[in-house]
Design a protein around this motif. Sequence first.
Motif, mmCIF file in Angstrom:
data_model
loop_
_atom_site.group_PDB
_atom_site.id
_atom_site.type_symbol
_atom_site.label_atom_id
_atom_site.label_comp_id
_atom_site.label_asym_id
_atom_site.label_seq_id
_atom_site.Cartn_x
_atom_site.Cartn_y
_atom_site.Cartn_z
ATOM 1 N N VAL A 154 0.846 -1.199 0.000
ATOM 2 C CA VAL A 154 0.000 0.000 0.000
ATOM 3 C C VAL A 154 0.879 1.247 0.000
ATOM 4 O O VAL A 154 0.695 2.166 -0.814
ATOM 5 N N GLN A 155 1.857 1.307 0.903
ATOM 6 C CA GLN A 155 2.732 2.476 1.000
ATOM 7 C C GLN A 155 3.551 2.671 -0.276
ATOM 8 O O GLN A 155 3.689 3.798 -0.774
ATOM 9 N N LEU A 156 4.106 1.582 -0.804
ATOM 10 C CA LEU A 156 4.928 1.698 -2.008
ATOM 11 C C LEU A 156 4.082 2.057 -3.221
ATOM 12 O O LEU A 156 4.531 2.815 -4.088
ATOM 13 N N GLY A 157 2.864 1.514 -3.287
ATOM 14 C CA GLY A 157 1.965 1.884 -4.380
ATOM 15 C C GLY A 157 1.740 3.384 -4.421
ATOM 16 O O GLY A 157 1.807 4.024 -5.478
ATOM 17 N N LYS A 158 1.508 3.953 -3.241
ATOM 18 C CA LYS A 158 1.324 5.411 -3.161
ATOM 19 C C LYS A 158 2.613 6.143 -3.544
ATOM 20 O O LYS A 158 2.578 7.128 -4.284
ATOM 21 N N ALA A 159 3.757 5.667 -3.048
ATOM 22 C CA ALA A 159 5.040 6.312 -3.358
ATOM 23 C C ALA A 159 5.323 6.282 -4.862
ATOM 24 O O ALA A 159 5.984 7.186 -5.394
ATOM 25 N N LEU A 160 4.803 5.259 -5.543
ATOM 26 C CA LEU A 160 5.021 5.106 -6.987
ATOM 27 C C LEU A 160 3.946 5.813 -7.816
ATOM 28 O O LEU A 160 3.954 5.737 -9.041
ATOM 29 N N ARG A 163 -3.083 4.702 -7.707
ATOM 30 C CA ARG A 163 -4.299 4.765 -6.894
ATOM 31 C C ARG A 163 -4.443 3.391 -6.245
ATOM 32 O O ARG A 163 -4.483 2.373 -6.941
ATOM 33 N N VAL A 164 -4.513 3.364 -4.918
ATOM 34 C CA VAL A 164 -4.429 2.095 -4.191
ATOM 35 C C VAL A 164 -5.776 1.713 -3.582
ATOM 36 O O VAL A 164 -6.384 2.502 -2.847
ATOM 37 N N ILE A 165 -6.215 0.492 -3.895
ATOM 38 C CA ILE A 165 -7.421 -0.083 -3.302
ATOM 39 C C ILE A 165 -6.982 -1.185 -2.350
ATOM 40 O O ILE A 165 -6.430 -2.207 -2.776
ATOM 41 N N ALA A 166 -7.178 -0.972 -1.047
ATOM 42 C CA ALA A 166 -6.787 -1.960 -0.040
ATOM 43 C C ALA A 166 -7.939 -2.924 0.189
ATOM 44 O O ALA A 166 -9.077 -2.503 0.413
ATOM 45 N N CYS A 167 -7.642 -4.219 0.147
ATOM 46 C CA CYS A 167 -8.664 -5.255 0.314
ATOM 47 C C CYS A 167 -8.276 -6.131 1.504
ATOM 48 O O CYS A 167 -7.143 -6.619 1.582
ATOM 49 N N ALA A 168 -9.202 -6.307 2.456
ATOM 50 C CA ALA A 168 -8.937 -7.129 3.632
ATOM 51 C C ALA A 168 -10.254 -7.664 4.164
ATOM 52 O O ALA A 168 -11.327 -7.365 3.629
ATOM 53 N N CYS A 177 -5.217 0.432 6.889
ATOM 54 C CA CYS A 177 -4.794 0.661 5.503
ATOM 55 C C CYS A 177 -5.043 2.111 5.091
ATOM 56 O O CYS A 177 -4.205 2.726 4.416
ATOM 57 N N ARG A 178 -6.184 2.666 5.493
ATOM 58 C CA ARG A 178 -6.480 4.075 5.182
ATOM 59 C C ARG A 178 -5.451 5.005 5.838
ATOM 60 O O ARG A 178 -5.006 5.977 5.228
ATOM 61 N N GLU A 179 -5.085 4.684 7.083
ATOM 62 C CA GLU A 179 -4.066 5.487 7.785
ATOM 63 C C GLU A 179 -2.746 5.520 7.023
ATOM 64 O O GLU A 179 -1.990 6.477 7.118
ATOM 65 N N HIS A 180 -2.492 4.465 6.254
ATOM 66 C CA HIS A 180 -1.214 4.358 5.543
ATOM 67 C C HIS A 180 -1.356 4.639 4.051
ATOM 68 O O HIS A 180 -0.519 4.218 3.258
ATOM 69 N N GLY A 181 -2.431 5.349 3.686
ATOM 70 C CA GLY A 181 -2.489 5.924 2.344
ATOM 71 C C GLY A 181 -3.450 5.301 1.361
ATOM 72 O O GLY A 181 -3.548 5.780 0.231
ATOM 73 N N ALA A 182 -4.162 4.215 1.735
ATOM 74 C CA ALA A 182 -5.088 3.605 0.778
ATOM 75 C C ALA A 182 -6.153 4.608 0.351
ATOM 76 O O ALA A 182 -6.716 5.320 1.184
ATOM 77 N N ASP A 183 -6.422 4.670 -0.950
ATOM 78 C CA ASP A 183 -7.434 5.588 -1.477
ATOM 79 C C ASP A 183 -8.841 5.023 -1.328
ATOM 80 O O ASP A 183 -9.790 5.770 -1.100
ATOM 81 N N GLY A 286 11.465 9.137 5.304
ATOM 82 C CA GLY A 286 10.128 9.012 5.884
ATOM 83 C C GLY A 286 9.017 8.820 4.868
ATOM 84 O O GLY A 286 7.832 8.918 5.201
ATOM 85 N N ARG A 287 9.361 8.529 3.613
ATOM 86 C CA ARG A 287 8.328 8.292 2.589
ATOM 87 C C ARG A 287 7.614 6.962 2.818
ATOM 88 O O ARG A 287 6.481 6.774 2.401
ATOM 89 N N ILE A 288 8.336 6.020 3.428
ATOM 90 C CA ILE A 288 7.737 4.751 3.828
ATOM 91 C C ILE A 288 8.099 4.526 5.289
ATOM 92 O O ILE A 288 9.143 4.991 5.740
ATOM 93 N N ARG A 289 7.212 3.843 6.040
ATOM 94 C CA ARG A 289 7.571 3.549 7.418
ATOM 95 C C ARG A 289 6.973 2.213 7.835
ATOM 96 O O ARG A 289 5.762 2.009 7.758
ATOM 97 N N PRO A 290 7.815 1.277 8.239
ATOM 98 C CA PRO A 290 7.317 -0.019 8.699
ATOM 99 C C PRO A 290 6.355 0.157 9.869
ATOM 100 O O PRO A 290 6.550 1.026 10.723
ATOM 101 N N VAL A 291 5.320 -0.666 9.881
ATOM 102 C CA VAL A 291 4.303 -0.605 10.928
ATOM 103 C C VAL A 291 4.547 -1.778 11.877
ATOM 104 O O VAL A 291 4.231 -2.921 11.562
ATOM 105 N N VAL A 292 5.148 -1.497 13.034
ATOM 106 C CA VAL A 292 5.368 -2.530 14.051
ATOM 107 C C VAL A 292 4.235 -2.392 15.069
ATOM 108 O O VAL A 292 4.203 -1.448 15.848
ATOM 109 N N SER A 293 3.296 -3.326 15.040
ATOM 110 C CA SER A 293 2.119 -3.203 15.896
ATOM 111 C C SER A 293 2.374 -3.730 17.308
ATOM 112 O O SER A 293 1.711 -3.321 18.257
ATOM 113 N N GLU A 294 3.359 -4.639 17.446
ATOM 114 C CA GLU A 294 3.622 -5.215 18.766
ATOM 115 C C GLU A 294 5.035 -5.785 18.802
ATOM 116 O O GLU A 294 5.530 -6.295 17.792
ATOM 117 N N THR A 295 5.681 -5.672 19.965
ATOM 118 C CA THR A 295 6.960 -6.363 20.157
ATOM 119 C C THR A 295 6.800 -7.387 21.275
ATOM 120 O O THR A 295 6.043 -7.179 22.223
#
Length: 325
Positions: A154-160, A163-168, A177-183, A286-295
Amino acid sequence: MLCKALGGPEQLVVEEVPGLTAGAGEVLIEVHAAAVNFPDLLITQGKYQFKPPLPFSPGGEVAGVVRAVGSGVTAVKPGDRVIGSAVWGGYAEELVVDASRVTLVPEGVDLATASAFLTVYGTSYHALVDRAALRPGETLAVLGAAGGVGLAAVQLGKALGARVIACASADDKLAVCREHGADEVVNYAREDLKERLKQLTGGEGVDVIYDPVGGAYAEAALRGIAWKGRLLVVGFASGEIPRIPLNLTLLKGCQIVGVFWGAFTAREPERYREGLTELLQWLAAGRIRPVVSETFPLERAADALRAIEARTVKGKVVLVTSHHG
């Protein structure tokens, strides 16, 4: 963390083993963080392409500090902060890797974040840039979009410029996904994936489909692809390898394209390094940033793998060792 018998996360045990040394051309890394990836689960079950001899530590992606280098190594030196990649051996306090598998961590990026970077962004970059030749203005649909490789895509699609459609499969995942740029977003657990992809593209279909999921969604997505579209076969997190009716490729004039990042890095090392250089620049900027949800502490590797297995993870989970400050 040692896997002494196949059978999944339950088989992992903590043991003290002798320290490692770096041979010629090798780097000894003091591991601060190890990312948890879907192949780690498969390798503990004996279902991955590579089957290491028992006992072994799973984990192919770490970040830490160089402790020693073998003869002939000039690219890194003791004290450097690095990412190291292997096929296994990473769920440990030390890892030795070939110097070609070591990458310097950009300034300002912490080691837990760095450990979660290489596999998911490397895979997604190779898929979107090298395999799909995604162009600005094209439409990209990402399946399993809230997972590690999904959010990277999703992030790289936006950087490139796509138009990104996130499916889950759940609304809370789509919110991430919306927080990270999905259209646009599609919940394929309760919406018809093919129809929604058509609706969101004015009936034309999507140009590129990024599929790390497989199962029933691959064919549904392919039926919603555009003329000259590309379906990227990234993996089968659903556990089911789909059988695709080949007439769909004829009707759509489209391609089904395999993505095997690990083999690509070995077969085309120069192209791999070129792409990685660009990715590291984007990470530093900072154009892309890994999402670490838990350690999790290293000793709880089984819990982290169970979270991956249960498909509850958004982005990445990371194991941290006693070295991680």
